[in-house]
Design an enzyme around this catalytic site. Sequence first.
Site, PDB file in Angstrom:
ATOM      1  N   ASP A 238       0.858  -1.188   0.000  1.00  0.00           N
ATOM      2  CA  ASP A 238       0.000   0.000   0.000  1.00  0.00           C
ATOM      3  C   ASP A 238       0.892   1.236   0.000  1.00  0.00           C
ATOM      4  OD1 ASP A 238      -2.149   1.676   0.148  1.00  0.00           O
ATOM      5  OD2 ASP A 238      -2.674   1.217   2.224  1.00  0.00           O
TER       6      ASP A 238
ATOM      7  N   ASP B 146      -2.846   2.473  -6.093  1.00  0.00           N
ATOM      8  CA  ASP B 146      -1.792   2.531  -5.076  1.00  0.00           C
ATOM      9  C   ASP B 146      -1.715   1.335  -4.147  1.00  0.00           C
ATOM     10  OD1 ASP B 146      -4.199   3.138  -3.863  1.00  0.00           O
ATOM     11  OD2 ASP B 146      -3.344   4.633  -2.509  1.00  0.00           O
ATOM     12  N   GLU B 147      -2.430   0.260  -4.426  1.00  0.00           N
ATOM     13  CA  GLU B 147      -2.297  -0.921  -3.575  1.00  0.00           C
ATOM     14  C   GLU B 147      -2.583  -2.196  -4.358  1.00  0.00           C
ATOM     15  OE1 GLU B 147      -5.215  -1.662  -0.473  1.00  0.00           O
ATOM     16  OE2 GLU B 147      -6.539  -0.129  -1.316  1.00  0.00           O
TER      17      GLU B 147
END
Length: 360
Positions: A12, A107-108
Site C-alpha cells: 500500500d 496505489d495498492e
Amino acid sequence: MSDVKRKIIHVDMDAFYASVEQRDFPELRGKALAVGGSPDGRGVVATASYEARKFGVRSAMSSRVALQLCPHLIFTRPRFDVYKDVSTKIRAIFNRYTDLIEPLSLDEAYLDVTQDKQGIGSAIEIAKAIKLAIQEELGLTASAGVSTNKFIAKIASDFNKPDGLTFIGPSKITSFLEQLPIEKFFGVGKVTAQKMKGYGIHIGLDLKQLSEHELMRKFGKSGKFFYHMVRGDDNRPVKPNRISKSIGIEDTFATDILERSEMITEFRLLCEKLEKRLSGKSKEGRTVTIKIKFSDFTQITRSKTSTYYISSSDDMLALVLELFAKADTEEKRVRLLGVSLSNFYDADLEKLSNPQLRLF
C-alpha cells in the site's frame, strides 16, 4: 490441497497522490497538502499528506472542514495521468517477483509470492526488496504487510504506516487478532464499529465470543465474514484479473436542473435502473456512491457504506437521499447525476465456511 502455507504480500503506497506531488514539487515537501478540493471550500480531499493528517485532514473530507482543521492547508489539483504512469512502474517492480498480482487501485495490490520468480523464498525479503526499489527508483515510500492470506496481509500493511513492514506469521495470528481493536479490522467501517461497540464488542476477542449464527443475525451476510476474519480464515486466492469494483448508472440532462425535488426524482429513477442492472449480474453491494456534476463541470461524489448487502432500489435510494441531504446544491445548476454500488459481496468468502488452509 497442499498444506504449504501461502506467502501473501499486501503493498500500500503511503499517501500516494500527495507523495507524488511532494516528490515532483520540492516546495510542497514537509507541507500540509491536500490533493483535490479547493481553498474556497468547494470539493473534497482525494488524498492528504501526512503533515495534513496530523491535523485530522482525511480523504473524502470536504475542503471546508479540512480548512477548519488546518487553516494553512495547501490545495493542489490531481494529476491522474501522472499517478497512472507511476502506478504502471510500481506494477513493473511487482512483476520482477511474481505474476500473481491483484491490484485493488492505483496505489495498492496483493501479491502471491509462494513461488517467487527469483527463487528468493522469503516473503519478508521480497517485501523489503520491493519497498527499496520503489524508494530508489520512484522516490516514494510504501508500506507492506506479509502473512499467509489476503485478509491478514492487508491489516498488517496498515499497522505501521508510513514506510512500514509488518509480518504476522501463523503462530502470531490468533493473539494478534484477539487483541486488535475492532475498528482496525479490514471491512469494519465506522458505523459497523459503533454498532459492534454497542454490543460490547471492542476487540477481536470480544467478537470471537459470538457464534456465526449470532453474528449473521446481527450483521446479515457480513456476519459470516466477521466470524471467519477474527479467526484468521481466508482462502481467497490472489486474482490477477479482478472483477469490476463497482456498477453504476448516470444521466446527463438536456437542460440543467436547479430544484432539489427534481434531483430527488432523478435519483429515484437512477436507483430503479441500477436495480435492474444489478439483478442481471446477481450482485449485492454495501457502498452507495452518488455523483453530482454542475453546469460549470465541477463535480462532487459522496459515499456511504451499509452494514448489510443491498441491491434493491429502495435500499439504495435510502442511502442516496441521506447523502444528497448533505450535498450543497443551493443555487447551483446540475447537468449530471449518477449512482453506483460497490463493495460487492464476494462469493469467494463462502469458501471460508469450509476453510482448507488453517492458520493455527
